[in-house]
Design an enzyme around this catalytic site. Sequence first.
Site, PDB file in Angstrom:
ATOM      1  N   ARG A  30       9.339   5.797  12.329  1.00 21.98           N
ATOM      2  CA  ARG A  30       9.092   6.911  13.306  1.00 21.98           C
ATOM      3  C   ARG A  30      10.525   7.196  13.812  1.00 21.98           C
ATOM      4  NH1 ARG A  30       4.483   3.976  13.227  1.00 21.98           N
ATOM      5  NH2 ARG A  30       2.396   4.801  14.127  1.00 21.98           N
ATOM      6  N   ARG A 126      -5.671   4.182  -1.694  1.00 17.91           N
ATOM      7  CA  ARG A 126      -5.941   4.182  -0.356  1.00 17.91           C
ATOM      8  C   ARG A 126      -6.356   5.502   0.312  1.00 17.91           C
ATOM      9  NH1 ARG A 126      -1.242   1.065   2.828  1.00 17.91           N
ATOM     10  NH2 ARG A 126      -2.973   1.133   4.421  1.00 17.91           N
ATOM     11  N   ASP A 321      -2.797  -5.875  11.425  1.00 16.72           N
ATOM     12  CA  ASP A 321      -1.850  -6.413  10.193  1.00 16.72           C
ATOM     13  C   ASP A 321      -1.950  -7.894  10.183  1.00 16.72           C
ATOM     14  OD1 ASP A 321      -1.701  -3.760   9.078  1.00 16.72           O
ATOM     15  OD2 ASP A 321       0.157  -3.687  10.199  1.00 16.72           O
TER      16      ASP A 321
HETATM   17  C1  S3P Z   1       0.822   1.507  11.352  1.00 19.06           C
HETATM   18  C2  S3P Z   1      -0.499   1.603  11.791  1.00 19.06           C
HETATM   19  C3  S3P Z   1      -1.670   0.742  11.090  1.00 19.06           C
HETATM   20  C4  S3P Z   1      -1.074  -0.618  10.425  1.00 19.06           C
HETATM   21  C5  S3P Z   1       0.246  -0.184   9.458  1.00 19.06           C
HETATM   22  C6  S3P Z   1       1.336   0.455  10.495  1.00 19.06           C
HETATM   23  C7  S3P Z   1       1.646   2.515  11.773  1.00 19.06           C
HETATM   24  O1  S3P Z   1      -2.296   1.301  10.115  1.00 19.06           O
HETATM   25  O2  S3P Z   1      -1.925  -1.306   9.560  1.00 19.06           O
HETATM   26  O3  S3P Z   1       0.688  -1.109   8.886  1.00 19.06           O
HETATM   27  O4  S3P Z   1       2.733   2.254  11.866  1.00 19.06           O
HETATM   28  O5  S3P Z   1       1.114   3.640  12.499  1.00 19.06           O
HETATM   29  P1  S3P Z   1      -3.565   2.405  10.844  1.00 19.06           P
HETATM   30  O6  S3P Z   1      -2.981   3.167  11.570  1.00 19.06           O
HETATM   31  O7  S3P Z   1      -4.038   2.984   9.524  1.00 19.06           O
HETATM   32  O8  S3P Z   1      -4.657   1.260  11.136  1.00 19.06           O
END
Ligand code: S3P
Length: 441
Positions: A30, A126, A321
């Site tokens: 981000r 995915r 995670d």
């Molecule tokens: C993340 C959100 C999660 C997580 C990923 C990182 C993020 O995924 O599993 O490792 O940085 O927004 P999802 O938002 O698809 O659940």
Amino acid sequence: MAASGGLSARRAGAIRGEARAPGDKSISHRALVLGALAGGESTVAGLLEGHDVLRTAAAMRALGAEVERDLTDNGPIWRISGAQWRSPERALYFGNSGTGCRLVLGAAAGAGVAARFDGDLSLRNRPMRRVAEPLIAMGAKVDAADGRLPIDLHPGALHGVEYALTVASAQVKSAILLAALGAKGKTTVIEPAPSRDHTERMLAAFGARLDIAAAGGGRRIAIEGGQQLKAASVEVPGDPSSAAFLAAAAAIAPGSDVLIRNVLVNPLRAGFYATLKEMGAAVEFVGARNLSGEPVADIRVRHAPLNGVVVPAQCAPSMIDEYPILSIVAAFASGTTRMEGLAELRVKESDRLAAIEDGLKANGVIAKSGLDWLEVQGRNGDVAGGGLVKTRLDHRIAMSFLVMGLASEKPVSIDDAAMIATSFPDFVATLRGLGGEIAPQ
Ligand code: S3P
């Protein structure tokens, strides 16, 4: 150390000492994307220099931002000068990184550029429709017919929408919010349950105005389009999802006591630590403080007898995670651990429910899974080990089973350690520094 090929971990006693986890992966992605959208020069300290985040840095350069790394006495500082984004000449390649790909797809749609998005074999498997659909509803032109990469984005003018997410996905929420910056009018995202809120916190730090309110069991986030972000300085805290491997090693190896410095403890990310405590490990957050708008603390974990627990579905977003490593902890506990609400684990870097179940069975642990749940029969400290685990291009499967080997009777091996460098390049060196024995297979 970035390891490739296979690795084996063996039992060598307690895990003790102080360590740092690498920079938080979510916040690192981000910081690069917001820095590239903002006017002026942003600086980022503590950025995770793992492959996933470096791909996002490369994408920001390809889209027109200046991204530089300076090595200072206090470690590397990344400098990002935002720019009007331009259409890149070549495809943007995100490797293994769902977060980088989905966030940048949203931001690029908002910026009105043309780009092809692609990734490795894991990422090509995915689901991308979940992010293409809301962007198309906002007016973006996205070719994502089969819902998989590669995806082509074409320039288009975006307008605000009200969009209710069907899964509590921070990636999808963030893609919409980033697209909304370039849309005409107001965009509102409604999430069914609160997911990690780093995008909202960081948008505010870069000068954007958002309205956030509780709605049902989740949140409603509204943002006006056309807001120009202002450069900011970000200090990235340690990643709780990476620190979880060190914490778990301490929880399962008798006599262990570790202190992990400067870890993000945002409540929307801290579910694993609450569960570890509930299972009986001694877990303390020490010296809680604020860093760049996020709560951080040092985390101390000491071994203690562990018991199986039920982890209800509402915990899933705050530890999504961490289920692979929680399953390893569960294998060392007494009694059964049942984890619910795990449908999303089937569409992570691998089908994690299948990968965990197979890996546990290969090491003498009984496990069962359904569409969205997993049960692990704990062995009360007495895990056989001796298995070779297929890591399926998944860093968290690789690290989880190496941690298992640190406390099992026979060593545990993994077939491929290369993906560890996506999120925790110093994983092996860090565990060795705490007394763990991990060696090429
Ligand atoms: C993340 C959100 C999660 C997580 C990923 C990182 C993020 O995924 O599993 O490792 O940085 O927004 P999802 O938002 O698809 O659940």
